[in-house]
Design a protein around this motif. Structure first.
Motif, PDB file in Angstrom:
ATOM      1  N   ASN A   1       9.789  22.194  25.998  1.00 43.91           N
ATOM      2  CA  ASN A   1       9.261  23.359  26.702  1.00 43.91           C
ATOM      3  C   ASN A   1       8.870  24.380  25.649  1.00 43.91           C
ATOM      4  N   LEU A   2       7.799  25.128  25.884  1.00 43.42           N
ATOM      5  CA  LEU A   2       7.319  26.120  24.931  1.00 43.42           C
ATOM      6  C   LEU A   2       7.177  27.479  25.602  1.00 43.42           C
ATOM      7  N   THR A   3       7.546  28.549  24.882  1.00 43.14           N
ATOM      8  CA  THR A   3       7.206  29.889  25.353  1.00 43.14           C
ATOM      9  C   THR A   3       5.791  30.188  24.880  1.00 43.14           C
ATOM     10  N   ASN A   4       5.153  31.155  25.484  1.00 37.93           N
ATOM     11  CA  ASN A   4       3.894  31.645  24.951  1.00 37.93           C
ATOM     12  C   ASN A   4       4.182  32.361  23.643  1.00 37.93           C
ATOM     13  N   GLN A   5       3.206  32.415  22.750  1.00 38.69           N
ATOM     14  CA  GLN A   5       3.374  33.165  21.508  1.00 38.69           C
ATOM     15  C   GLN A   5       3.472  34.638  21.861  1.00 38.69           C
ATOM     16  N   ALA A   6       4.597  35.265  21.515  1.00 38.48           N
ATOM     17  CA  ALA A   6       4.789  36.685  21.814  1.00 38.48           C
ATOM     18  C   ALA A   6       4.603  37.493  20.537  1.00 38.48           C
ATOM     19  N   ALA A   7       3.906  38.594  20.638  1.00 42.08           N
ATOM     20  CA  ALA A   7       3.707  39.475  19.496  1.00 42.08           C
ATOM     21  C   ALA A   7       3.531  40.894  20.019  1.00 42.08           C
ATOM     22  N   GLY A   8       3.943  41.856  19.221  1.00 44.95           N
ATOM     23  CA  GLY A   8       3.783  43.228  19.657  1.00 44.95           C
ATOM     24  C   GLY A   8       4.241  44.213  18.609  1.00 44.95           C
ATOM     25  N   ALA A   9       4.023  45.470  18.898  1.00 45.12           N
ATOM     26  CA  ALA A   9       4.434  46.534  17.995  1.00 45.12           C
ATOM     27  C   ALA A   9       4.919  47.722  18.815  1.00 45.12           C
ATOM     28  N   TYR A  10       5.991  48.345  18.321  1.00 49.05           N
ATOM     29  CA  TYR A  10       6.494  49.602  18.867  1.00 49.05           C
ATOM     30  C   TYR A  10       6.777  49.567  20.365  1.00 49.05           C
ATOM     31  N   GLY A  11       7.814  48.887  20.723  1.00 48.68           N
ATOM     32  CA  GLY A  11       8.179  48.864  22.135  1.00 48.68           C
ATOM     33  C   GLY A  11       9.189  47.780  22.409  1.00 48.68           C
TER      34      GLY A  11
ATOM     35  N   ALA B   1       9.888  44.020  24.925  1.00 49.53           N
ATOM     36  CA  ALA B   1       9.283  42.987  25.755  1.00 49.53           C
ATOM     37  C   ALA B   1      10.324  41.939  26.082  1.00 49.53           C
ATOM     38  N   THR B   2      10.130  41.288  27.219  1.00 49.31           N
ATOM     39  CA  THR B   2      10.928  40.135  27.591  1.00 49.31           C
ATOM     40  C   THR B   2      10.050  38.910  27.439  1.00 49.31           C
ATOM     41  N   ILE B   3      10.525  37.948  26.676  1.00 47.82           N
ATOM     42  CA  ILE B   3       9.761  36.724  26.491  1.00 47.82           C
ATOM     43  C   ILE B   3      10.012  35.817  27.684  1.00 47.82           C
TER      44      ILE B   3
ATOM     45  N   GLY C   1      13.265  24.654  33.423  1.00 50.08           N
ATOM     46  CA  GLY C   1      13.272  23.235  33.117  1.00 50.08           C
ATOM     47  C   GLY C   1      14.500  22.900  32.302  1.00 50.08           C
ATOM     48  N   SER C   2      14.477  21.731  31.716  1.00 47.25           N
ATOM     49  CA  SER C   2      15.608  21.311  30.909  1.00 47.25           C
ATOM     50  C   SER C   2      15.094  20.612  29.660  1.00 47.25           C
ATOM     51  N   GLY C   3      15.991  20.399  28.708  1.00 43.51           N
ATOM     52  CA  GLY C   3      15.628  19.730  27.472  1.00 43.51           C
ATOM     53  C   GLY C   3      15.660  20.689  26.311  1.00 43.51           C
ATOM     54  N   ALA C   4      14.600  20.708  25.527  1.00 44.31           N
ATOM     55  CA  ALA C   4      14.519  21.553  24.338  1.00 44.31           C
ATOM     56  C   ALA C   4      13.435  22.613  24.533  1.00 44.31           C
ATOM     57  N   LEU C   5      13.640  23.751  23.894  1.00 42.20           N
ATOM     58  CA  LEU C   5      12.732  24.890  24.015  1.00 42.20           C
ATOM     59  C   LEU C   5      12.330  25.363  22.631  1.00 42.20           C
ATOM     60  N   VAL C   6      11.048  25.675  22.442  1.00 41.10           N
ATOM     61  CA  VAL C   6      10.560  26.303  21.221  1.00 41.10           C
ATOM     62  C   VAL C   6      10.165  27.732  21.559  1.00 41.10           C
ATOM     63  N   VAL C   7      10.740  28.698  20.832  1.00 42.50           N
ATOM     64  CA  VAL C   7      10.427  30.120  21.025  1.00 42.50           C
ATOM     65  C   VAL C   7       9.666  30.598  19.797  1.00 42.50           C
ATOM     66  N   ARG C   8       8.479  31.147  19.994  1.00 39.02           N
ATOM     67  CA  ARG C   8       7.677  31.688  18.890  1.00 39.02           C
ATOM     68  C   ARG C   8       7.361  33.148  19.204  1.00 39.02           C
TER      69      ARG C   8
ATOM     70  N   TYR D   1      12.900  42.530  21.471  1.00 36.31           N
ATOM     71  CA  TYR D   1      12.629  41.397  22.346  1.00 36.31           C
ATOM     72  C   TYR D   1      13.900  40.986  23.050  1.00 36.31           C
ATOM     73  N   SER D   2      13.800  40.646  24.318  1.00 36.96           N
ATOM     74  CA  SER D   2      14.894  40.049  25.076  1.00 36.96           C
ATOM     75  C   SER D   2      14.438  38.658  25.500  1.00 36.96           C
ATOM     76  N   ILE D   3      15.289  37.666  25.210  1.00 34.75           N
ATOM     77  CA  ILE D   3      14.976  36.286  25.535  1.00 34.75           C
ATOM     78  C   ILE D   3      16.138  35.735  26.345  1.00 34.75           C
ATOM     79  N   TYR D   4      15.866  35.296  27.563  1.00 34.04           N
ATOM     80  CA  TYR D   4      16.884  34.744  28.448  1.00 34.04           C
ATOM     81  C   TYR D   4      16.702  33.227  28.492  1.00 34.04           C
ATOM     82  N   ILE D   5      17.663  32.498  27.928  1.00 32.96           N
ATOM     83  CA  ILE D   5      17.583  31.051  27.827  1.00 32.96           C
ATOM     84  C   ILE D   5      18.330  30.426  29.003  1.00 32.96           C
TER      85      ILE D   5
END
Length: 86
Positions: A3-13, A15-17, A22-29, A37-41
């Motif tokens: 599973n892949l997250t969308n590429q997240a990018a930003g400045a000064y603020g 965001a929640t990725i 689903g299940s299995g493996a996840l790639v976070v970029r 950034y807040s990431i809820y796995i």
């Protein structure tokens, strides 16, 4: 299953990725400058491969340690990482 997250990018603020369900493996970029950034796995993800970088960023990773193994280190300058059990 991969599973892949969308590429997240930003400045000064903050965001929640968005993480796919689903299940299995996840790639976070993600990358940023002075960003929080807040990431809820989901507990159904057995492995998370973390590829993040930035300058003066804070990473809040919410996950279930008995179910999920996180692999990788952030790269950059003045990075703060908070692993939060839920």
């Amino acid at each position: 299953n991969w599973n892949l997250t969308n590429q997240a990018a930003g400045a000064y603020g903050s965001a929640t990725i968005q993480v796919p369900s689903g299940s299995g493996a996840l790639v976070v970029r993600a990358s940023g400058v002075e960003q929080t950034y807040s990431i809820y796995i989901p507990s159904s993800m057995g492995h998370v491969f973390w590829q993040v970088s930035g300058i003066n960023c804070t990473w809040n990773i919410f996950y279930n340690p008995p179910n999920t193994t996180i692999i990788g280190e952030p790269s950059g300058i003045d990075m703060t990482v908070n692993f939060i059990d839920f």
